[in-house]
Scaffold this active site. Structure first.
Site, PDB file in Angstrom:
ATOM      1  CD  GLU A  37      -2.711   1.149   2.536  1.00 43.94           C
ATOM      2  OE1 GLU A  37      -3.331   2.290   2.822  1.00 43.94           O
ATOM      3  OE2 GLU A  37      -2.873   0.099   3.208  1.00 43.94           O
ATOM      4  NE  ARG A 262       2.284  -8.224   9.697  1.00 41.55           N
ATOM      5  CZ  ARG A 262       2.128  -7.160   9.020  1.00 41.55           C
ATOM      6  NH1 ARG A 262       3.350  -6.271   8.955  1.00 41.55           N
ATOM      7  NH2 ARG A 262       1.222  -6.589   8.177  1.00 41.55           N
ATOM      8  CE  LYS A 272       2.590   0.218   5.053  1.00 40.23           C
ATOM      9  NZ  LYS A 272       2.268   0.041   3.607  1.00 40.23           N
TER      10      LYS A 272
HETATM   11  P1  ATP Z   1       0.839  -1.578   7.970  1.00 38.83           P
HETATM   12  O1  ATP Z   1       2.212  -1.458   8.435  1.00 38.83           O
HETATM   13  O2  ATP Z   1       0.157  -0.444   7.720  1.00 38.83           O
HETATM   14  O3  ATP Z   1      -0.108  -2.354   8.745  1.00 38.83           O
HETATM   15  P2  ATP Z   1       1.559  -3.528   5.878  1.00 38.83           P
HETATM   16  O4  ATP Z   1       2.800  -3.826   6.534  1.00 38.83           O
HETATM   17  O5  ATP Z   1       0.523  -4.512   5.854  1.00 38.83           O
HETATM   18  O6  ATP Z   1       0.955  -2.220   6.547  1.00 38.83           O
HETATM   19  P3  ATP Z   1       1.423  -3.380   2.900  1.00 38.83           P
HETATM   20  O7  ATP Z   1       1.987  -2.381   2.407  1.00 38.83           O
HETATM   21  O8  ATP Z   1       0.074  -3.818   2.970  1.00 38.83           O
HETATM   22  O9  ATP Z   1       1.870  -2.929   4.351  1.00 38.83           O
HETATM   23  O10 ATP Z   1       2.474  -4.495   2.735  1.00 38.83           O
HETATM   24  C1  ATP Z   1       2.758  -5.102   1.690  1.00 38.83           C
HETATM   25  C2  ATP Z   1       3.113  -6.390   1.725  1.00 38.83           C
HETATM   26  O11 ATP Z   1       4.186  -6.728   2.414  1.00 38.83           O
HETATM   27  C3  ATP Z   1       2.136  -7.494   2.069  1.00 38.83           C
HETATM   28  O12 ATP Z   1       1.720  -8.476   1.348  1.00 38.83           O
HETATM   29  C4  ATP Z   1       2.402  -7.630   3.539  1.00 38.83           C
HETATM   30  O13 ATP Z   1       1.819  -8.890   4.108  1.00 38.83           O
HETATM   31  C5  ATP Z   1       3.698  -7.789   3.536  1.00 38.83           C
HETATM   32  N1  ATP Z   1       4.461  -7.425   4.775  1.00 38.83           N
HETATM   33  C6  ATP Z   1       4.221  -6.344   5.460  1.00 38.83           C
HETATM   34  N2  ATP Z   1       5.007  -6.278   6.570  1.00 38.83           N
HETATM   35  C7  ATP Z   1       5.648  -7.634   6.500  1.00 38.83           C
HETATM   36  C8  ATP Z   1       6.588  -8.040   7.593  1.00 38.83           C
HETATM   37  N3  ATP Z   1       6.737  -7.602   8.778  1.00 38.83           N
HETATM   38  N4  ATP Z   1       7.001  -9.238   7.046  1.00 38.83           N
HETATM   39  C9  ATP Z   1       6.695  -9.917   6.030  1.00 38.83           C
HETATM   40  N5  ATP Z   1       5.731  -9.253   5.166  1.00 38.83           N
HETATM   41  C10 ATP Z   1       5.167  -8.214   5.527  1.00 38.83           C
HETATM   42 MG    MG Z   2      -1.218  -4.382   4.464  1.00 39.12          MG
END
Ligand code: ATP
Ligand code: MG
Length: 560
Positions: A37, A262, A272
């Site tokens: 996003e 994650r 974020k």
């Molecule tokens: P927020 O921090 O706002 O909750 P988000 O971390 O989910 O957002 P996105 O931009 O939706 O951010 O993430 C993009 C992709 O990265 C998604 O497929 C998400 O699952 C993956 N992702 C995000 N954080 C992690 C993490 N800590 N470890 C592994 N994958 C991640």
């Molecule tokens: Mg997300």
């Protein structure tokens, strides 16, 4: 992409793909995507998802798309889109021009929504958002159906069209799926598909005043792109039944969603929203402040893309949440730079020494650029009467295990001679400002003339040749392992006030004058350093400490 790259270690996601390839489920295809996003910069957790999605595509000779999940018009900005692309490229992955946006599918999603309305499985609800929440119930008790749930198909079509045409205010109506208000899975209690938002979108402009919810957009976007394996993090596990329901109702291509844990790191935050707070409140100097866990920060600090990819791959893919120690990441960068970075000498806290019996001339000594890699060669470094050494390498009254310089004691100067401290010069306040030393001409490194041994070896820089620079030493941004772990406290309460230490007037060996922003070095005994890309100017270089060395001077001594 090169399919001969090394393969990822086996894991449950690969097992699923192998099974699908065996049964021919997707006609032998593997299509993944990385779906950020664009509401912030990417962090090291994203690097894991990137390495996994692009890595699988590479390994199975498939494809990985980059798709911006830009369903929320108010939080998204072009700056984030640009930074995300830069970071993915820097990590070494390529979406080969397949740069997509969920907003590209807004028309299609609207069409799909109409299809559900016509099927009688979606309706326009006119409850307020508070009421919707209330009617939803609790996970332990069933929800209640909205009084608007049984509107006719025609009425729903008409209202939905009016929503789209901007005839209502924000929040007046929503479009919901008609699933099951008693489902134990809250996601199935008539989720909202569209809300009215009179907002400008970074790509679609003012065309829309209804915007799809993430849950409605995500699965369908995957389907539209023909994604075979839709890999996401564990929090989406109980959204899967909803995504399946949408796809089944629409009778469209059905990707397989596979969830993994994650990546979490201690001593940092990865949401974020929190990272944005650090930036907006100027606790850090931007998303790329070297103390941040973002990819741009690691790049600026001096991490290599290889070390980050090796770290995220090494951690592996798990089904349960866990926290990885930051030292594992530090290990990865040390391993990488140990082989790649040239070793040089730099004095961070300078103390002047004068070698009284050394002639008034300059001699050029051989220094090894990297003992791990002979092909990196040698260089000449100037040596003379006046040198800088590290203040910490001298103790006037040495404690028991101190084997470096102290009055009457001998120490080896790296690549040079053994010296002895003869006299300590102080200013009127009693501060040590200079040391007078003598040297033993027979002890030149590598000359084999003398077999004298001393316990310590220290680094130094010739004073008339030294090159002055600023060095920034970083520590963890938070002083507790889990800054978000205390419900009664704000994560900002745990900021480490000593996370940045700026040292000015550090003395570097003269060859470093040619260093360019982004260049990395090992400063012997001090750690790995990288020329900062933000603050370095032509007349004032700034070095960031990437990571300390665990290595000590004792090891260096044994190699002399
Ligand atoms: P927020 O921090 O706002 O909750 P988000 O971390 O989910 O957002 P996105 O931009 O939706 O951010 O993430 C993009 C992709 O990265 C998604 O497929 C998400 O699952 C993956 N992702 C995000 N954080 C992690 C993490 N800590 N470890 C592994 N994958 C991640
Ligand atoms: Mg997300």
């Amino acid at each position: 992409m090169n399919q001969n790259e090394k393969s990822l270690p086996s894991n449950f996601i690969k097992d699923r793909i192998d099974d699908d390839l065996k049964t021919g489920k997707y006609a032998g295809k593997v299509i993944t995507r990385f779906p950020p996003e664009p509401n912030g910069y990417l962090h090291i957790g994203h690097a894991k998802s990137i390495a996994l999605n692009f890595g699988l595509a590479r390994e199975y000779n498939g494809k990985c798309n980059l798709r911006f999940d830009d369903t929320n018009p108010t939080k998204e900005e072009q700056e984030y889109v640009d930074s995300i692309k830069e970071d993915i490229k820097w990590l070494g992955f390529d979406w080969e021009g397949r740069e997509y946006y969920a907003s590209d599918y807004f028309d299609k999603l609207y069409e799909y929504a109409i299809k559900l309305v016509k099927k009688g499985v979606a309706y326009v609800d006119s409850l307020s958002s508070e009421e919707i929440k209330e009617y939803r119930g609790m996970p332990t008790s069933p929800g209640k159906e909205s009084p608007y749930r049984n509107r006719t198909v025609d009425e729903n079509l008409e209202l939905f069209e009016k929503m789209k045409n901007g005839e209502f205010e924000d929040g007046e109506h929503v479009l919901r799926a008609k699933i099951d208000m008693t489902s134990p899975n809250m996601n199935l209690r008539d989720p909202v598909l569209y809300r009215i938002k009179h907002a400008h979108h970074h790509r679609t402009g003012d065309k829309w005043c209804i915007y799809p919810m993430y849950d409605w957009a995500h699965g369908q976007s995957d389907s539209i792109e023909g994604i075979t394996h839709s890999i996401c993090t564990l929090e989406f596990e109980n959204h899967r039944p909803l995504y399946d329901w949408f796809i089944d109702q629409l009778e469209i291509h059905h990707p397989s969603q596979i969830e993994f844990a994650r990546l979490n790191l201690n001593y940092t935050v990865m949401s974020k929203r929190k990272l944005l707070q650090l930036v907006e409140q100027k606790i850090v100097d931007g998303w790329d402040d070297p103390r941040m866990p973002t990819i741009s920060a690691f790049r600026r600090r001096g991490y290599t893309p290889e070390s980050i990819v090796s770290f995220v791959e090494g951690v592996g893919v798990a089904k349960r949440d866990n926290v990885v120690d930051i030292s594992v990441l530090e290990y990865a960068i040390r391993q990488d730079l140990n082989k790649k970075a040239m070793r040089v000498m730099a004095v961070i806290n300078p103390l002047k020494i004068v070698i009284t019996n050394y002639p008034d001339e300059i001699e050029y000594l051989d220094a090894v650029n990297n003992p791990e890699d002979e092909s990196m060669g040698k260089r000449k470094i100037p040596f003379g009467k006046e040198l800088w050494i590290e203040r910490e390498d001298f103790q006037e009254v040495p404690h028991k295990k101190f084997h470096r310089l102290s009055p009457g004691n001998e120490v080896r100067l790296r690549y040079a001679y053994i010296i002895k401290c003869e006299e300590v010069i102080k200013d009127e306040l009693g501060n040590i400002i200079e040391l007078r030393c003598s040297y033993d001409p027979d002890t030149k490194s590598g000359s084999g003339k003398s077999d004298k041994k001393v316990k310590g070896t220290i680094h130094w820089v010739s004073a008339p040749h030294a090159f002055e620079a600023e060095i920034r030493l970083y520590d963890r941004l938070f002083n507790v392992e889990n800054p978000s772990g205390d419900k009664d406290k704000d994560f900002l309460d745990f900021i480490n006030p000593q996370s940045l230490e700026i040292k000015t007037k550090c003395k570097l060996e003269p060859g470093l004058k040619d260093a360019k922003p982004g260049d990395r070095f090992q400063f012997e005994r001090q750690g790995y350093f990288c020329v900062d890309t933000k603050y370095t100017t032509l007349d004032k270089p700034v070095f960031n400490r990437v990571v300390t060395l665990r290595d000590t001077w004792a090891k260096i001594a044994s190699r002399q």
